[in-house]
Scaffold this motif. Structure first.
Motif, PDB file in Angstrom:
ATOM      1  N   ASN A 190      33.809  61.996  73.079  1.00  0.00           N
ATOM      2  CA  ASN A 190      34.582  63.647  72.932  1.00  0.00           C
ATOM      3  C   ASN A 190      36.065  63.080  72.442  1.00  0.00           C
ATOM      4  OD1 ASN A 190      32.381  64.895  73.713  1.00  0.00           O
ATOM      5  ND2 ASN A 190      33.724  64.918  76.130  1.00  0.00           N
ATOM      6  N   ARG A 191      35.955  62.617  71.565  1.00  0.00           N
ATOM      7  CA  ARG A 191      36.759  61.849  70.837  1.00  0.00           C
ATOM      8  C   ARG A 191      37.092  62.279  69.621  1.00  0.00           C
ATOM      9  NH1 ARG A 191      39.730  56.111  72.091  1.00  0.00           N
ATOM     10  NH2 ARG A 191      37.291  55.700  71.026  1.00  0.00           N
ATOM     11  N   PRO A 192      37.986  62.779  67.887  1.00  0.00           N
ATOM     12  CA  PRO A 192      37.523  62.668  66.946  1.00  0.00           C
ATOM     13  C   PRO A 192      37.720  61.311  66.080  1.00  0.00           C
ATOM     14  CG  PRO A 192      39.906  63.429  67.259  1.00  0.00           C
ATOM     15  CD  PRO A 192      39.198  63.303  68.798  1.00  0.00           C
ATOM     16  N   PRO A 193      36.573  61.660  65.522  1.00  0.00           N
ATOM     17  CA  PRO A 193      36.428  59.995  64.586  1.00  0.00           C
ATOM     18  C   PRO A 193      37.803  59.123  64.013  1.00  0.00           C
ATOM     19  CG  PRO A 193      35.876  62.214  63.215  1.00  0.00           C
ATOM     20  CD  PRO A 193      36.238  62.898  64.916  1.00  0.00           C
ATOM     21  N   SER A 194      38.561  58.118  64.229  1.00  0.00           N
ATOM     22  CA  SER A 194      39.399  57.321  63.462  1.00  0.00           C
ATOM     23  C   SER A 194      39.191  58.045  62.573  1.00  0.00           C
ATOM     24  CB  SER A 194      39.678  56.066  64.033  1.00  0.00           C
ATOM     25  OG  SER A 194      38.549  55.843  63.551  1.00  0.00           O
ATOM     26  N   LEU A 195      40.770  57.799  61.464  1.00  0.00           N
ATOM     27  CA  LEU A 195      40.907  58.271  59.878  1.00  0.00           C
ATOM     28  C   LEU A 195      40.335  56.167  59.295  1.00  0.00           C
ATOM     29  CD1 LEU A 195      41.922  58.226  57.460  1.00  0.00           C
ATOM     30  CD2 LEU A 195      44.064  56.604  58.420  1.00  0.00           C
ATOM     31  N   PHE A 196      39.831  55.386  59.899  1.00  0.00           N
ATOM     32  CA  PHE A 196      38.796  54.227  59.558  1.00  0.00           C
ATOM     33  C   PHE A 196      37.396  55.073  59.805  1.00  0.00           C
ATOM     34  CE2 PHE A 196      36.032  50.615  60.359  1.00  0.00           C
ATOM     35  CZ  PHE A 196      36.124  49.835  59.259  1.00  0.00           C
ATOM     36  N   GLN A 197      36.893  55.421  60.767  1.00  0.00           N
ATOM     37  CA  GLN A 197      35.423  55.973  60.254  1.00  0.00           C
ATOM     38  C   GLN A 197      35.021  56.899  59.998  1.00  0.00           C
ATOM     39  OE1 GLN A 197      35.478  56.950  64.527  1.00  0.00           O
ATOM     40  NE2 GLN A 197      33.947  55.579  65.697  1.00  0.00           N
ATOM     41  N   CYS A 198      36.153  58.194  59.302  1.00  0.00           N
ATOM     42  CA  CYS A 198      35.945  58.867  58.353  1.00  0.00           C
ATOM     43  C   CYS A 198      35.994  57.900  56.423  1.00  0.00           C
ATOM     44  CB  CYS A 198      37.289  60.369  58.523  1.00  0.00           C
ATOM     45  SG  CYS A 198      37.624  61.338  59.564  1.00  0.00           S
ATOM     46  N   ARG A 199      36.795  57.276  56.838  1.00  0.00           N
ATOM     47  CA  ARG A 199      37.036  56.644  55.207  1.00  0.00           C
ATOM     48  C   ARG A 199      35.644  55.861  55.426  1.00  0.00           C
ATOM     49  NH1 ARG A 199      43.436  54.226  55.146  1.00  0.00           N
ATOM     50  NH2 ARG A 199      43.722  56.316  54.178  1.00  0.00           N
ATOM     51  N   ILE A 200      35.440  55.523  56.195  1.00  0.00           N
ATOM     52  CA  ILE A 200      33.471  54.863  56.083  1.00  0.00           C
ATOM     53  C   ILE A 200      32.299  55.511  56.434  1.00  0.00           C
ATOM     54  CG2 ILE A 200      31.966  53.361  57.862  1.00  0.00           C
ATOM     55  CD1 ILE A 200      34.020  51.423  56.587  1.00  0.00           C
ATOM     56  N   LYS A 201      32.268  57.187  56.517  1.00  0.00           N
ATOM     57  CA  LYS A 201      31.366  58.334  56.375  1.00  0.00           C
ATOM     58  C   LYS A 201      31.691  58.182  54.913  1.00  0.00           C
ATOM     59  CE  LYS A 201      30.111  62.163  57.264  1.00  0.00           C
ATOM     60  NZ  LYS A 201      29.811  62.689  55.799  1.00  0.00           N
ATOM     61  N   LEU A 202      32.946  58.600  54.306  1.00  0.00           N
ATOM     62  CA  LEU A 202      32.974  58.368  53.123  1.00  0.00           C
ATOM     63  C   LEU A 202      32.578  57.457  51.937  1.00  0.00           C
ATOM     64  CD1 LEU A 202      36.773  60.538  52.581  1.00  0.00           C
ATOM     65  CD2 LEU A 202      34.406  62.100  51.743  1.00  0.00           C
ATOM     66  N   PHE A 203      32.867  55.697  52.360  1.00  0.00           N
ATOM     67  CA  PHE A 203      32.158  54.801  51.844  1.00  0.00           C
ATOM     68  C   PHE A 203      30.204  55.379  51.023  1.00  0.00           C
ATOM     69  CE2 PHE A 203      30.149  50.761  52.873  1.00  0.00           C
ATOM     70  CZ  PHE A 203      29.796  50.542  51.226  1.00  0.00           C
ATOM     71  N   HIS A 204      29.564  55.612  52.526  1.00  0.00           N
ATOM     72  CA  HIS A 204      28.890  55.843  52.598  1.00  0.00           C
ATOM     73  C   HIS A 204      28.066  57.015  51.783  1.00  0.00           C
ATOM     74  CE1 HIS A 204      26.902  53.089  56.171  1.00  0.00           C
ATOM     75  NE2 HIS A 204      27.235  53.260  56.562  1.00  0.00           N
ATOM     76  N   ASP A 205      29.285  58.209  52.270  1.00  0.00           N
ATOM     77  CA  ASP A 205      28.268  59.413  51.313  1.00  0.00           C
ATOM     78  C   ASP A 205      29.138  58.953  49.599  1.00  0.00           C
ATOM     79  OD1 ASP A 205      28.241  61.032  53.744  1.00  0.00           O
ATOM     80  OD2 ASP A 205      29.838  61.269  53.248  1.00  0.00           O
ATOM     81  N   TRP A 206      29.056  58.142  48.892  1.00  0.00           N
ATOM     82  CA  TRP A 206      29.844  58.370  47.939  1.00  0.00           C
ATOM     83  C   TRP A 206      28.973  57.031  46.922  1.00  0.00           C
ATOM     84  CZ3 TRP A 206      35.427  58.036  48.147  1.00  0.00           C
ATOM     85  CH2 TRP A 206      36.641  58.783  48.282  1.00  0.00           C
ATOM     86  N   THR A 207      28.430  55.803  47.751  1.00  0.00           N
ATOM     87  CA  THR A 207      27.493  54.861  47.252  1.00  0.00           C
ATOM     88  C   THR A 207      26.012  54.983  48.019  1.00  0.00           C
ATOM     89  OG1 THR A 207      28.006  53.569  49.447  1.00  0.00           O
ATOM     90  CG2 THR A 207      29.762  52.924  48.063  1.00  0.00           C
ATOM     91  N   THR A 208      26.070  55.999  47.852  1.00  0.00           N
ATOM     92  CA  THR A 208      24.794  56.230  47.565  1.00  0.00           C
ATOM     93  C   THR A 208      24.163  56.883  46.072  1.00  0.00           C
ATOM     94  OG1 THR A 208      24.765  57.683  49.978  1.00  0.00           O
ATOM     95  CG2 THR A 208      22.914  58.073  48.677  1.00  0.00           C
ATOM     96  N   ASN A 209      25.084  57.658  45.733  1.00  0.00           N
ATOM     97  CA  ASN A 209      25.299  57.610  44.491  1.00  0.00           C
ATOM     98  C   ASN A 209      25.335  56.723  43.008  1.00  0.00           C
ATOM     99  OD1 ASN A 209      22.938  60.175  45.113  1.00  0.00           O
ATOM    100  ND2 ASN A 209      25.186  61.101  45.482  1.00  0.00           N
TER     101      ASN A 209
END
Length: 146
Positions: free
Chosen positions: A64-83
């Motif tokens: 029940n903790r919010p994601p860390s800054l690192f986790q948010c950046r990894i999510k963006l990495f995944h989202d961006w690199t898909t295309n």
């Protein structure tokens, strides 16, 4: 009052600048955590030495903790690199090489290990099929019969 839109995607050059800056900010441990993620995203769909890095492994739902800054950046990495195109991926890899040669040596080593493991696994599967009661068939790592 206007509604916020989540549809904005920065240009590739902007994404590259962000990712490079984040990489510079990451600790050695975070870079080590990023290595299998990068390998998984930029290599074949096979697992890397039995590791399947994903956002699920970074999940914080159970505590029940919010994601860390690192986790948010990894999510963006995944989202961006898909295309991204292969050329864009290569640009990113080259930019990381200019930032941290040792990290990219590990990346290249793991990539080579992955390629040799894939070849060995394909050969083992072919041998099992050939020596069994089944007719010989080529099988790729995703369990598709060719």
């Amino acid at each position: 009052m206007g509604s916020a839109s989540n549809d904005f995607t920065p240009t590739f050059q902007t994404q590259l600048r962000y990712l490079n800056q984040w990489f510079l900010e990451w600790s050695e441990m975070q870079r080590c955590d990023f290595l299998p993620i990068l390998l998984n995203k930029f290599s074949s769909k096979s697992t890397m030495n039995g590791i399947i890095p994903s956002l699920e492994s970074l999940s914080t739902e159970e505590n029940n903790r919010p994601p860390s800054l690192f986790q948010c950046r990894i999510k963006l990495f995944h989202d961006w690199t898909t295309n991204w195109t292969d050329i864009e991926k290569e640009q990113f890899v080259n930019s990381l090489k200019s930032i941290d040669e040792e990290f990219m040596k590990k990346y290249d080593e793991e990539l080579m290990l992955s390629s040799s493991d894939k070849l060995e696994t394909n050969n083992n599967v072919k041998e099992i099929i050939t020596n069994g009661d089944h007719k010989e068939q080529d099988v790729d790592l995703e369990d598709n019969i060719i």
